[in-house]
Design a protein around this motif. Structure first.
Motif, short mmCIF file in Angstrom:
data_model
loop_
_atom_site.label_atom_id
_atom_site.label_comp_id
_atom_site.label_asym_id
_atom_site.label_seq_id
_atom_site.Cartn_x
_atom_site.Cartn_y
_atom_site.Cartn_z
N THR A 186 10.94 55.28 -29.20
CA THR A 186 9.97 55.11 -28.11
C THR A 186 8.58 54.90 -28.68
O THR A 186 7.78 54.13 -28.13
N VAL A 187 8.28 55.56 -29.78
CA VAL A 187 6.97 55.38 -30.41
C VAL A 187 6.91 54.01 -31.06
O VAL A 187 7.94 53.42 -31.43
N LEU A 188 5.71 53.50 -31.21
CA LEU A 188 5.52 52.22 -31.89
C LEU A 188 5.86 52.38 -33.37
O LEU A 188 5.41 53.32 -34.03
N THR A 189 6.65 51.46 -33.89
CA THR A 189 7.04 51.50 -35.30
C THR A 189 6.93 50.11 -35.90
O THR A 189 6.94 49.10 -35.19
N GLY A 190 6.83 50.07 -37.21
CA GLY A 190 6.85 48.80 -37.92
C GLY A 190 8.27 48.43 -38.28
O GLY A 190 9.02 49.26 -38.83
N LEU A 191 8.67 47.21 -37.96
CA LEU A 191 10.00 46.75 -38.33
C LEU A 191 10.06 46.33 -39.79
O LEU A 191 11.14 46.08 -40.33
N SER A 192 8.90 46.23 -40.41
CA SER A 192 8.81 45.92 -41.83
C SER A 192 7.46 46.43 -42.30
O SER A 192 6.61 46.80 -41.50
N GLU A 193 7.29 46.45 -43.61
CA GLU A 193 5.96 46.77 -44.13
C GLU A 193 5.02 45.60 -43.84
O GLU A 193 5.45 44.45 -43.81
N PRO A 194 3.75 45.88 -43.60
CA PRO A 194 2.84 44.78 -43.23
C PRO A 194 2.62 43.79 -44.37
O PRO A 194 2.71 44.14 -45.55
N VAL A 195 2.36 42.56 -43.99
CA VAL A 195 1.91 41.54 -44.93
C VAL A 195 0.40 41.72 -45.07
O VAL A 195 -0.32 41.70 -44.08
N THR B 251 5.05 43.02 -38.22
CA THR B 251 6.07 42.90 -37.19
C THR B 251 6.41 44.29 -36.68
O THR B 251 6.82 45.16 -37.46
N LEU B 252 6.21 44.49 -35.39
CA LEU B 252 6.32 45.82 -34.79
C LEU B 252 7.52 45.90 -33.86
O LEU B 252 8.21 44.90 -33.61
N SER B 253 7.75 47.09 -33.34
CA SER B 253 8.93 47.31 -32.51
C SER B 253 8.75 46.81 -31.09
O SER B 253 9.73 46.68 -30.35
N ARG B 254 7.52 46.54 -30.67
CA ARG B 254 7.32 46.02 -29.32
C ARG B 254 6.03 45.20 -29.26
O ARG B 254 5.16 45.34 -30.13
N GLU C 221 5.68 39.76 -33.80
CA GLU C 221 4.91 39.58 -35.02
C GLU C 221 3.43 39.39 -34.66
O GLU C 221 3.08 38.50 -33.89
N PHE C 222 2.59 40.22 -35.24
CA PHE C 222 1.16 40.14 -35.01
C PHE C 222 0.49 39.58 -36.26
O PHE C 222 0.74 40.05 -37.38
N ARG C 223 -0.37 38.57 -36.07
CA ARG C 223 -1.07 37.94 -37.18
C ARG C 223 -2.53 38.38 -37.17
O ARG C 223 -3.22 38.26 -36.16
N VAL C 224 -2.99 38.90 -38.29
CA VAL C 224 -4.39 39.26 -38.48
C VAL C 224 -4.88 38.62 -39.77
O VAL C 224 -5.48 39.27 -40.64
N MET D 134 -4.63 48.71 -42.43
CA MET D 134 -4.04 48.04 -41.27
C MET D 134 -3.45 49.10 -40.35
O MET D 134 -2.66 49.93 -40.79
N SER D 135 -3.89 49.09 -39.10
CA SER D 135 -3.39 50.07 -38.14
C SER D 135 -2.81 49.33 -36.94
O SER D 135 -3.25 48.23 -36.59
N ALA D 136 -1.83 49.95 -36.31
CA ALA D 136 -1.22 49.42 -35.09
C ALA D 136 -1.19 50.55 -34.08
O ALA D 136 -0.72 51.65 -34.38
N GLU D 137 -1.71 50.28 -32.90
CA GLU D 137 -1.75 51.30 -31.86
C GLU D 137 -1.07 50.78 -30.60
O GLU D 137 -1.18 49.61 -30.25
N PRO D 138 -0.33 51.65 -29.90
CA PRO D 138 0.34 51.23 -28.67
C PRO D 138 -0.67 51.05 -27.54
O PRO D 138 -1.48 51.94 -27.27
N LEU D 139 -0.63 49.91 -26.88
CA LEU D 139 -1.56 49.66 -25.78
C LEU D 139 -1.31 50.57 -24.60
O LEU D 139 -2.23 50.88 -23.84
N ASN D 140 -0.06 51.01 -24.42
CA ASN D 140 0.24 51.86 -23.27
C ASN D 140 -0.06 53.33 -23.53
O ASN D 140 0.13 54.17 -22.64
N GLY D 141 -0.51 53.67 -24.73
CA GLY D 141 -0.87 55.05 -25.03
C GLY D 141 0.30 55.95 -25.32
O GLY D 141 0.12 57.17 -25.50
N ILE D 142 1.54 55.41 -25.39
CA ILE D 142 2.71 56.24 -25.65
C ILE D 142 2.92 56.35 -27.15
O ILE D 142 3.21 55.36 -27.82
N GLY D 143 2.76 57.55 -27.70
CA GLY D 143 2.97 57.78 -29.12
C GLY D 143 1.73 57.49 -29.94
O GLY D 143 0.75 56.92 -29.47
N PRO D 144 1.77 57.88 -31.21
CA PRO D 144 0.61 57.72 -32.08
C PRO D 144 0.51 56.31 -32.66
O PRO D 144 1.45 55.53 -32.63
#
Length: 733
Positions: free
Chosen positions: A370-379, A399-402, A433-436, A456-466
């Motif tokens: 349910t928490v946001l996770t990385g499907l791979s290590e970031p590029v 590339t993230l879980s959602r 996949e998010f490109r920065v 590099m940080s990734a945060e859930p927009l819906n506020g669910i999880g860290p």
């Protein structure tokens, strides 16, 4: 009404459903298993494994009906509580609250299948008159236009002991335009929801229907409704619904089944998402959530699956989110949702004893967090990055879980502490996949060479999880470039204030400035009013004092200059000086000077801040009031020179690479009143460029950029040059 073989027929697909699921061939059970008790579910040691995206549609004593996607296809599955999963062919299928019966739709027919025994119980053909609105046990609930066209009737279809279809009209219903069935965990009754619009005014009512008598036992009015559907739910003891008070606040209305009116109406949540609200009853607790929380693009006021006591109004959280809630067989519900600890799946919400708090247990898991996770290590940048070869883009992404997430890349230059941020909340279309990618800029100016760290940080927009975070480092390299004095690969131009302060302006940031935003200014130091001429060069500058002595300064790649070196005296015989081009083809910066008789002299550079003996180029140069050594502007073997005459015409002198020039070529007129600066290559195309500012007061001015073409017949483009409105600009050199 037509019907097909109403009773006792074994499922025609019994053989087909004996399919391999996940761990070998599993067959449909022939005999119903004993109902699973509350205690055994609450202490279940291992959750059932189900596919990602599984949604519970109904739950009975032996198992539950669910749906998930395989590509664009809906796949329906009956899963026993021992983990046996049976895919159901065809479809779609509907749930049947609190039973092991599922309903298969095929055109206008509805087939009731007992998943505990493998029997097809009854099939009804609706023909062209009726529309199905629900089911209960083996009863099909349908509606049709009432006689005379005034509203709709509701009919119950059953089979008698002889297997014949019986059509009963529900009596006691208020007039309504539309009826629909609602979630109800009482197997002996129906909960119906009516809608009626009169002169633009909506009416919504609830009706409890006794199945045995096909008659209404209670009706309730939903107050202050508008043109949206209010969520409702029923159980053996209560009917609850969401409505509004006169001020528009959300209200939870509660009615006992033995009462004709609500026994309580209490202000509920600050904001409910109206028709999208999931809703259910677990004993004496209302269970509710916003089903869009998992995909929301921002934190919601109504977050998570919550339970509210019908007697004390106490509210407690149950799940991090829930997309669907269906009645269970123990007075509770099965919720499709997730928790921070256990992830996505199906959860039992079991009523507490004597109206106590409900408990939560995992029924099935999809294995998806349910928490946001990385499907791979970031590029991200690593090792050595040659910014000169990066073509303006350093790849970075995750590339993230959602998809509803925000990814932020921060880069910090170790030596200066200067930082840059790249942020996106838009994944690549159709992916997570998010490109920065980094454009090689720090804030609004090109990046320095040297060591960097990144986060590099990734945060859930819906506020669910860290949020999640990764860090790293790299080293940026770049071949040195002429006129770059602060080590960021971008040309710089010098200025001197009225008080004698020398400074650098980074020209490379010009394309990133907003209207009125000043150029980044790097102060070098004061005391420069002691010189009457200061001439920028490709690697530093030369300055002449009032006694006629020429001094040279070299850049140190950090925005500062080396101590001055004496070149020689007697330079007050010249009225114009310019530098910034390699005119002799040896890779060294040279200097040009015109004496007061109009003779042009060349001083070849020696590479140590001093100059070789002068060489006479020619006479007649007194017709020009400004000379600018540009570097390679027009494609010749070496640096070029532009000269403006007293009538404002600009002329090109193409460098031949031996210290001389080809015959002059007219560029254009109208250059009077401008200061012409040769900053080197601004746009990185390999050709030198020109910058102009109006003469006089530069404190607020419009700077124009003329990008060299490398073509001697047309060294500057004939289109309107780009520019930037600048403020606080000291006079340029």
């Amino acid at each position: 009404m037509n019907h097909l073989n109403p009773a006792g027929r074994r499922l025609a697909v019994a053989a087909a459903v004996a399919l391999a699921v996940t761990a070998g061939a599993l067959t449909l059970p022939v005999h119903a298993a004993a109902p699973v008790g509350t205690a055994s579910v609450a202490t279940q040691q291992e959750a059932i494994s189900v596919p990602p995206g599984t949604v519970a549609l109904s739950a009975g004593p032996t198992g539950f009906l669910s749906r998930h996607k395989e590509g664009a296809t809906d796949v329906y599955t009956w899963t026993r509580y021992d983990g046996t999963r049976t895919p159901l062919p065809g479809g779609p299928y509907e749930g049947n609250a609190g039973t092991d019966t599922v309903v298969r739709t095929a055109g206008r027919t509805r087939s009731f299948l007992d998943m505990a025994t493998g029997e097809e119980l009854v099939t009804y053909d609706l023909g062209g008159v009726y529309g199905a609105i629900g089911c209960q046990g083996t009863t099909l609930v349908a509606s049709k236009r009432a006689e005379g066209g005034a509203g709709q009737e509701v009919h119950l279809f059953d089979k008698d002991d002889q297997g014949r279809v019986v059509d009963r009209t529900v009596t006691g219903l208020p007039e309504a335009s539309v009826w629909r069935g609602e979630a109800n965990s009482d197997p002996d009754t129906l909960l119906l929801h009516s809608f009626k619009v009169t002169d633009g005014t909506w009416e919504q009512r609830l009706a409890v229907v006794d199945l045995a008598s096909a008659s209404v036992t209670a009706t309730y009015v939903i107050l202050n409704n508008k043109n949206y559907v209010h969520p409702v739910s029923g159980s053996r003891t209560h009917v609850v619904w969401h409505e509004r008070d006169t001020e528009g606040n959300s209200v939870l209305a509660v009615a006992r089944r033995d009462s004709q009116e609500a026994i309580s109406r209490s202000t509920w949540i600050e904001r409910a998402n109206d028709s999208m609200l999931t809703f259910g009853l677990a004993g004496d607790w209302a269970v509710y959530s916003d089903p869009g929380a998992s995909t929301a693009l921002g934190p919601l006021r109504l977050a998570g699956l919550n339970a509210r006591s019908l007697t004390t109004d106490e509210t407690i959280p149950l799940l991090a989110h829930a997309t669907a809630v269906v009645p269970g067989t123990d007075g509770g519900v099965i919720a499709t949702g997730g928790t921070i600890e256990h992830g996505e799946g199906l959860y039992r919400i079991t009523p507490g004893a004597d109206g106590g708090r409900p408990t939560v247990s995992v029924l099935a898991t999809t294995g998806v967090p349910t928490v946001l996770t990385g499907l791979s290590e970031p590029v991200a940048p690593s090792g050595e990055i040659d910014l000169g070869q990066a073509d303006g883009k350093v790849p970075a992404g995750w590339t993230l879980s959602r998809p509803n997430a925000r990814v932020i890349l921060q880069l910090v230059h170790t030596r200066t502490g200067t930082s840059s941020f790249v942020m996106t909340s838009q994944p690549v279309t159709g992916t997570t996949e998010f490109r920065v990618d980094w454009d090689g800029f720090l804030d609004t100016f090109p990046a320095y060479r040297g060591a960097y760290t990144w986060t590099m940080s990734a945060e859930p927009l819906n506020g669910i999880g860290p949020a999640i975070e990764r860090t790293g480092s790299f080293t940026a390299t770049r071949a040195p470039r002429p006129h770059d004095f602060d080590d960021n690969g971008s040309p710089d131009i010098f200025s001197r204030s009225s008080t004698g302060v020398l400074a650098l302006y980074d020209v490379g940031q010009l394309g990133h400035l907003t209207y009125g935003q000043p150029l980044r200014r790097t102060g070098i130091g004061g005391g420069w009013n002691m010189y009457d001429r200061i001439v920028p060069a490709a690697t530093g500058l030369v300055a002449r004092d009032t006694a006629g002595v020429l001094w040279s300064y070299e850049g140190k790649d950090d925005g500062t200059l080396t101590p001055r070196k004496r070149v020689g005296g007697g330079w007050n015989i010249y009225d114009k000086l310019t530098s910034g081009s390699d005119l002799t083809g040896d890779g060294l910066n040279d200097l040009l000077a015109t004496d007061r008789t109009g003779v042009l002299w060349l001083y070849p550079g020696k590479g140590d801040g001093t100059l070789a003996a002068r060489t006479r180029i020619g006479s007649g140069w007194g017709v020009y009031n400004q000379l600018t050594a540009t570097g390679n502007l027009a494609g010749a073997p070496a640096g070029d020179l532009v000269a403006r005459d007293t009538s404002g015409v600009l002329w090109l002198y193409l460098g031949k690479g031996d210290g001389t020039f080809a015959p002059r070529t007219r560029i254009s007129g109208g250059w009077s009143g401008y200061r012409i600066v040769g900053p080197g290559d601004i746009d990185g195309d390999g050709w030198s460029d020109l910058v102009t500012v109006p003469g006089g007061d530069d404190s607020s001015t419009y700077m124009r950029f003329y990008y060299g073409t490398g073509q001697w017949k047309a060294p500057l483009p004939d289109t309107e040059p780009p520019g930037a409105h600048l403020t606080g600009l000291d006079p340029l050199l």
